[in-house]
Write a protein that holds these residues in place. Structure first.
Motif, PDB file in Angstrom:
ATOM      1  N   GLY A 119       2.939 -19.145  -2.459  1.00  0.00           N
ATOM      2  CA  GLY A 119       3.807 -20.092  -2.920  1.00  0.00           C
ATOM      3  C   GLY A 119       5.371 -19.742  -3.194  1.00  0.00           C
ATOM      4  N   ILE A 120       5.610 -18.576  -2.823  1.00  0.00           N
ATOM      5  CA  ILE A 120       6.842 -17.708  -2.954  1.00  0.00           C
ATOM      6  C   ILE A 120       7.843 -18.614  -1.713  1.00  0.00           C
ATOM      7  N   SER A 121       9.025 -18.762  -2.342  1.00  0.00           N
ATOM      8  CA  SER A 121       9.896 -19.396  -1.232  1.00  0.00           C
ATOM      9  C   SER A 121      10.226 -18.549  -0.157  1.00  0.00           C
ATOM     10  N   ALA A 122      10.839 -19.203   0.943  1.00  0.00           N
ATOM     11  CA  ALA A 122      11.294 -18.503   2.101  1.00  0.00           C
ATOM     12  C   ALA A 122      12.617 -17.668   1.731  1.00  0.00           C
ATOM     13  N   LYS A 123      13.441 -18.222   0.979  1.00  0.00           N
ATOM     14  CA  LYS A 123      14.754 -17.503   0.567  1.00  0.00           C
ATOM     15  C   LYS A 123      14.285 -16.263  -0.153  1.00  0.00           C
ATOM     16  N   ALA A 124      13.139 -16.331  -1.249  1.00  0.00           N
ATOM     17  CA  ALA A 124      12.961 -15.213  -2.087  1.00  0.00           C
ATOM     18  C   ALA A 124      12.542 -14.034  -1.012  1.00  0.00           C
ATOM     19  N   VAL A 125      11.635 -14.387   0.012  1.00  0.00           N
ATOM     20  CA  VAL A 125      11.164 -13.251   0.973  1.00  0.00           C
ATOM     21  C   VAL A 125      12.125 -12.668   1.800  1.00  0.00           C
ATOM     22  N   ASN A 126      13.199 -13.733   1.974  1.00  0.00           N
ATOM     23  CA  ASN A 126      14.382 -13.151   2.928  1.00  0.00           C
ATOM     24  C   ASN A 126      15.267 -12.465   2.032  1.00  0.00           C
ATOM     25  N   GLY A 162       0.728  -1.221  -0.047  1.00  0.00           N
ATOM     26  CA  GLY A 162       0.045   0.013  -0.100  1.00  0.00           C
ATOM     27  C   GLY A 162       0.697   1.364   0.149  1.00  0.00           C
ATOM     28  N   ASP A 163       2.275   1.128  -0.406  1.00  0.00           N
ATOM     29  CA  ASP A 163       2.805   2.432  -0.577  1.00  0.00           C
ATOM     30  C   ASP A 163       2.983   3.102   0.887  1.00  0.00           C
ATOM     31  N   PRO A 164       3.245   2.604   2.087  1.00  0.00           N
ATOM     32  CA  PRO A 164       3.089   3.259   3.410  1.00  0.00           C
ATOM     33  C   PRO A 164       3.883   4.451   3.497  1.00  0.00           C
ATOM     34  N   VAL A 165       3.511   5.468   4.359  1.00  0.00           N
ATOM     35  CA  VAL A 165       4.514   6.246   4.856  1.00  0.00           C
ATOM     36  C   VAL A 165       5.691   5.807   5.776  1.00  0.00           C
ATOM     37  N   THR A 166       6.682   6.049   5.289  1.00  0.00           N
ATOM     38  CA  THR A 166       8.081   5.169   5.778  1.00  0.00           C
ATOM     39  C   THR A 166       8.081   5.254   7.347  1.00  0.00           C
ATOM     40  N   GLN A 167       7.825   6.239   7.823  1.00  0.00           N
ATOM     41  CA  GLN A 167       7.752   6.331   9.315  1.00  0.00           C
ATOM     42  C   GLN A 167       6.622   5.624  10.185  1.00  0.00           C
ATOM     43  N   LYS A 168       5.677   5.249   9.143  1.00  0.00           N
ATOM     44  CA  LYS A 168       4.512   4.427   9.684  1.00  0.00           C
ATOM     45  C   LYS A 168       4.751   3.163   9.235  1.00  0.00           C
ATOM     46  N   LEU A 169       5.840   2.873   8.628  1.00  0.00           N
ATOM     47  CA  LEU A 169       5.871   1.421   8.282  1.00  0.00           C
ATOM     48  C   LEU A 169       6.462   0.835   9.618  1.00  0.00           C
ATOM     49  N   THR A 170       5.687  -0.363   9.834  1.00  0.00           N
ATOM     50  CA  THR A 170       5.936  -1.204  11.075  1.00  0.00           C
ATOM     51  C   THR A 170       6.455  -2.522  10.676  1.00  0.00           C
ATOM     52  N   PRO A 171       7.437  -3.270  11.625  1.00  0.00           N
ATOM     53  CA  PRO A 171       7.588  -4.687  11.453  1.00  0.00           C
ATOM     54  C   PRO A 171       6.044  -5.520  11.111  1.00  0.00           C
ATOM     55  N   GLU A 172       5.002  -5.105  11.580  1.00  0.00           N
ATOM     56  CA  GLU A 172       3.839  -6.047  11.342  1.00  0.00           C
ATOM     57  C   GLU A 172       3.391  -5.615   9.963  1.00  0.00           C
ATOM     58  N   THR A 173       3.609  -4.794   9.515  1.00  0.00           N
ATOM     59  CA  THR A 173       3.256  -4.278   7.928  1.00  0.00           C
ATOM     60  C   THR A 173       3.871  -5.319   7.168  1.00  0.00           C
ATOM     61  N   PHE A 174       5.482  -5.309   7.173  1.00  0.00           N
ATOM     62  CA  PHE A 174       6.248  -6.366   6.569  1.00  0.00           C
ATOM     63  C   PHE A 174       5.754  -7.679   6.716  1.00  0.00           C
ATOM     64  N   LEU A 175       5.584  -8.029   7.887  1.00  0.00           N
ATOM     65  CA  LEU A 175       5.282  -9.461   8.299  1.00  0.00           C
ATOM     66  C   LEU A 175       3.811 -10.113   7.724  1.00  0.00           C
ATOM     67  N   LYS A 176       2.836  -9.189   7.696  1.00  0.00           N
ATOM     68  CA  LYS A 176       1.674  -9.272   6.801  1.00  0.00           C
ATOM     69  C   LYS A 176       2.046  -9.718   5.625  1.00  0.00           C
ATOM     70  N   TYR A 177       2.762  -8.881   4.812  1.00  0.00           N
ATOM     71  CA  TYR A 177       3.116  -8.971   3.403  1.00  0.00           C
ATOM     72  C   TYR A 177       3.729 -10.271   3.089  1.00  0.00           C
ATOM     73  N   ARG A 178       4.742 -10.681   4.112  1.00  0.00           N
ATOM     74  CA  ARG A 178       5.621 -11.643   3.822  1.00  0.00           C
ATOM     75  C   ARG A 178       4.659 -13.006   4.130  1.00  0.00           C
ATOM     76  N   GLU A 179       4.006 -13.122   4.784  1.00  0.00           N
ATOM     77  CA  GLU A 179       2.902 -14.202   4.998  1.00  0.00           C
ATOM     78  C   GLU A 179       2.120 -14.534   3.865  1.00  0.00           C
ATOM     79  N   GLN A 180       1.548 -13.196   3.234  1.00  0.00           N
ATOM     80  CA  GLN A 180       0.830 -13.379   1.861  1.00  0.00           C
ATOM     81  C   GLN A 180       1.715 -13.980   0.973  1.00  0.00           C
ATOM     82  N   ARG A 181       2.856 -13.522   0.904  1.00  0.00           N
ATOM     83  CA  ARG A 181       3.976 -14.094  -0.319  1.00  0.00           C
ATOM     84  C   ARG A 181       4.300 -15.586  -0.050  1.00  0.00           C
ATOM     85  N   ILE A 182       4.265 -15.972   0.977  1.00  0.00           N
ATOM     86  CA  ILE A 182       4.584 -17.330   1.420  1.00  0.00           C
ATOM     87  C   ILE A 182       3.467 -18.348   1.371  1.00  0.00           C
ATOM     88  N   ASN A 183       2.137 -17.722   1.492  1.00  0.00           N
ATOM     89  CA  ASN A 183       0.845 -18.376   1.290  1.00  0.00           C
ATOM     90  C   ASN A 183       0.728 -18.556  -0.356  1.00  0.00           C
TER      91      ASN A 183
END
Length: 231
Positions: A117-124, A94-115
């Motif tokens: 079918g994207i590999s763990a290495k790719a999200v790392n 969602g193109d967040p404001v950088t200072q409002k970007l939180t670990p939770e934002t990235f973790l939610k996106y990472r979970e979506q990518r893993i689900n």
């Protein structure tokens, strides 16, 4: 590139506020002076924006990625590919404001990518790319705040068991390549890969000058270093 050789001088050619903004061009006798001016122009543009830290900060991640690419990212290997991955992730979050970007934002996106079918290495890898954006800009004092996702840990990946071709499999593979492939170079490239352990692209880019005195020298490798292997 925003700093390039122009006759006997070095030219700075940069759009500090993006392609829609004012273009800045200036020549210098040395590359170092040109690079210093480039950094000054970009820093000044960043400080003058109403979203700059110290003022009401509304800088979005896409703007930060664009600045990072202009001052550093474009000089890396596979820079366009990395930029595309960053922009794709930025849009998906969602193109967040950088200072409002939180670990939770990235973790939610990472979970979506893993689900999906994207590999763990790719999200790392993506996590590493995003960390590099914030860390590089902070190191160069283009931003003053810390990396907001620096505490996110990469996914732990189990080491894969390696497998190798035995002699019979090698003979079978080379026979198939010789009988199926019209291009005679395919079999030769395969033999070089088997003999040296190089990547296919490294063998494919070899020229006659790279083979000398029973040795093969690979240039422009993934690590950026030349590598010579006894033949």
């Amino acid at each position: 590139m925003t700093v390039k050789k122009d006759g006997s001088k070095w030219l700075v050619d940069v759009y500090p506020n993006g392609r829609e903004g004012k273009r800045v061009r200036k020549r210098f006798p040395t590359k170092l002076e040109a690079q210093r001016f480039e950094k000054y122009v970009l820093n000044k543009a960043f400080e003058d924006k109403d979203w700059n830290t110290g003022k009401k900060d509304s800088c979005r991640l896409s703007e930060l990625i664009a600045t990072w690419y202009q001052v550093h990212g474009q000089h890396l290997n596979y820079s366009k590919r990395r930029l595309n991955l960053l922009n794709y992730a930025c849009e998906a979050m969602g193109d967040p404001v950088t200072q409002k970007l939180t670990p939770e934002t990235f973790l939610k996106y990472r979970e979506q990518r893993i689900n999906s079918g994207i590999s763990a290495k790719a999200v790392n890898n993506l996590l590493g790319y995003l960390n590099a954006v914030f860390n590089e800009l902070h190191r160069n004092k283009i931003i003053s705040y810390e990396n907001p996702i620096q505490k996110v840990r990469p996914i732990k990946i189990k080491e894969r068991e390696l497998s190798y071709l035995d002699k019979e499999q090698i003979v079978e593979m080379l026979d198939i390549l010789s009988s199926v492939c019209v291009n005679p170079h395919v079999t030769l490239i395969a033999k070089i890969c088997l003999s040296t352990g190089c990547r296919w692209g490294e063998a494919q880019s070899l020229h006659a000058r790279h083979i000398k005195n029973q040795r093969i020298t690979f240039t422009d490798t993934k690590s950026g270093k030349n590598r010579t292997v006894p033949h």
